[in-house]
Design a protein around this motif. Structure first.
Motif, PDB file in Angstrom:
ATOM      1  N   LYS A   1       0.829  -1.203   0.000  1.00 28.81           N
ATOM      2  CA  LYS A   1       0.000   0.000   0.000  1.00 28.81           C
ATOM      3  C   LYS A   1       0.861   1.250   0.000  1.00 28.81           C
ATOM      4  O   LYS A   1       1.973   1.268   0.503  1.00 28.81           O
ATOM      5  CB  LYS A   1      -0.925   0.010   1.216  1.00 28.81           C
TER       6      LYS A   1
ATOM      7  N   SER B   1      -3.555   6.109   1.546  1.00 31.31           N
ATOM      8  CA  SER B   1      -3.995   5.962   0.170  1.00 31.31           C
ATOM      9  C   SER B   1      -4.580   4.574  -0.051  1.00 31.31           C
ATOM     10  O   SER B   1      -4.189   3.601   0.585  1.00 31.31           O
ATOM     11  CB  SER B   1      -2.810   6.182  -0.778  1.00 31.31           C
ATOM     12  N   ARG B   2      -5.508   4.487  -0.987  1.00 36.40           N
ATOM     13  CA  ARG B   2      -6.091   3.199  -1.343  1.00 36.40           C
ATOM     14  C   ARG B   2      -5.337   2.548  -2.508  1.00 36.40           C
ATOM     15  O   ARG B   2      -5.711   1.472  -2.962  1.00 36.40           O
ATOM     16  CB  ARG B   2      -7.562   3.378  -1.726  1.00 36.40           C
TER      17      ARG B   2
ATOM     18  N   GLU C   1      -7.851  11.346  -4.493  1.00 34.72           N
ATOM     19  CA  GLU C   1      -8.527  10.056  -4.562  1.00 34.72           C
ATOM     20  C   GLU C   1      -9.958  10.192  -4.042  1.00 34.72           C
ATOM     21  O   GLU C   1     -10.238  11.042  -3.194  1.00 34.72           O
ATOM     22  CB  GLU C   1      -7.822   9.013  -3.691  1.00 34.72           C
TER      23      GLU C   1
ATOM     24  N   ARG D   1     -13.334   9.016  -1.868  1.00 36.91           N
ATOM     25  CA  ARG D   1     -13.731   8.312  -0.658  1.00 36.91           C
ATOM     26  C   ARG D   1     -15.260   8.314  -0.574  1.00 36.91           C
ATOM     27  O   ARG D   1     -15.906   9.319  -0.899  1.00 36.91           O
ATOM     28  CB  ARG D   1     -13.178   9.007   0.606  1.00 36.91           C
TER      29      ARG D   1
ATOM     30  N   GLU E   1     -16.728   6.515   4.518  1.00 37.96           N
ATOM     31  CA  GLU E   1     -15.286   6.529   4.799  1.00 37.96           C
ATOM     32  C   GLU E   1     -14.824   7.915   5.241  1.00 37.96           C
ATOM     33  O   GLU E   1     -14.053   8.058   6.196  1.00 37.96           O
ATOM     34  CB  GLU E   1     -14.504   6.111   3.556  1.00 37.96           C
TER      35      GLU E   1
ATOM     36  N   ALA F   1     -11.619   2.415  -4.777  1.00 34.03           N
ATOM     37  CA  ALA F   1     -12.138   3.275  -3.703  1.00 34.03           C
ATOM     38  C   ALA F   1     -13.239   4.157  -4.257  1.00 34.03           C
ATOM     39  O   ALA F   1     -13.194   4.575  -5.416  1.00 34.03           O
ATOM     40  CB  ALA F   1     -11.022   4.137  -3.125  1.00 34.03           C
TER      41      ALA F   1
END
Length: 307
Positions: free
Chosen positions: A2, A14-15, A46, A48, A52, A194
């Motif tokens: 990851k 981070s995803r 990113e 979410r 989340e 994500a």
């Protein structure tokens, strides 16, 4: 593996995940260095889900305000941030719209978070309806994933084979080569799943040439440019075999003076061609990369040599 990152309001992971020839893998390896001024992104955005994002903000708020000795200004800052998304500009983190869109948040590269380039993603978390494009640069896409994967490609540590191996002689051509097994392409895949977004990209580094720099001006290279092209079988140069002492090597160096009590630093730099493919048939080229290593070469002053 990851990728961890950070935001201006608490740590944010981070995803993005990476697989392949990445940092931390088995065996000795080195990172590729881009040719020119280009560098991979140091920050990006990113998505979410509403759930989340709400959990992240609430957890960070509770941790900060309940920490013994925490400064009042820090408590006030996280309080203002929480109020904006819970009771202010937005209502309860848009949880009632959770099926209609996602929050987009800034993430910084864990290895570059102090660099100025990592500070350009300074937009506070923002809501994007499904189907709309995030109104920012560096919103994660297959190409952004490919650029991030570029920064994690690890190349095998390659030492050029030389003949003579232990020490060469003045005016004697030294053969240099890399076997195919040592000199092969490597790749890294980056994937993000994500906020309803599931995309990936694979970045591949393919070796295309080897450049020799003798470490002294009193030397000549083979070929004259010092740039040894890759052979059809994926190797570079040609191994020395008995009986070729009088021939010029296809890849090598000839020293014109002794190294005395020391050694010359022969630099062997491999150029790698970087390409990528990604979700939806996307793909293209990224800047070439290089990786160079120094090898000590002892050159002795002997007028007559038999080998």
């Amino acid at each position: 593996m990851k990728q961890k990152g950070s935001s201006s309001n608490g740590t944010l992971e981070s995803r993005i995940t990476f697989s392949g020839s990445t940092r931390g893998g088995a065996g000795a390896s080195e990172s590729v260095t881009p040719v020119g001024d280009w560098t991979p992104p140091a920050c990006w955005y990113e998505p979410r889900s509403a759930e989340e994002f709400a959990k992240h903000v609430e957890d960070n708020y509770n941790e900060t305000v309940n920490m013994p000795g925490q400064a009042n200004y820090a408590k006030a800052s996280v309080g203002q941030f929480r109020n904006k998304y819970k009771d202010g500009e937005y209502e309860n983190y848009n949880l009632d719209k959770k099926d209609e869109g996602n929050w987009w948040v800034a993430v910084r590269d864990e290895d570059r978070w102090m660099e100025p380039e990592a500070q350009v993603c300074d937009k506070a978390p923002f809501w994007v309806e499904n189907g709309d494009a995030p109104p920012v640069e560096n919103a994660v896409t297959p190409q952004v994933l490919a650029e991030l994967a570029y920064n994690r490609v690890q190349l095998p540590t390659t030492e050029v084979t030389l003949a003579p191996a232990a020490a060469t002689k003045v005016n004697l051509p030294t053969w240099a080569w890399l076997d195919k097994a040592q000199f092969k392409e490597v790749s890294v895949t980056a994937q993000l799943n994500a906020g309803g977004l599931n995309i990936q990209a694979t970045t591949t580094a393919k070796p295309v040439s080897l450049k020799l720099e003798p470490g002294t001006a009193e030397a000549r290279t083979y070929p004259t440019s010092g740039e040894c092209a890759i052979n059809d079988d994926g190797s570079i140069g040609e191994p020395y075999v008995k009986g070729k002492a009088e021939l010029d090597p296809p890849c090598g160096v000839q020293y014109l003076r002794s190294s005395g009590d020391g050694a010359f630093e022969l630099q062997a730099t491999v150029t790698w061609q970087i390409t990528w493919t990604g979700t939806g048939g996307a793909g293209g080229e990224l800047p070439d990369g290089t990786f160079g290593a120094d090898q000590e070469v002892t050159v002795q002053e002997i007028q007559a040599v038999n080998r």
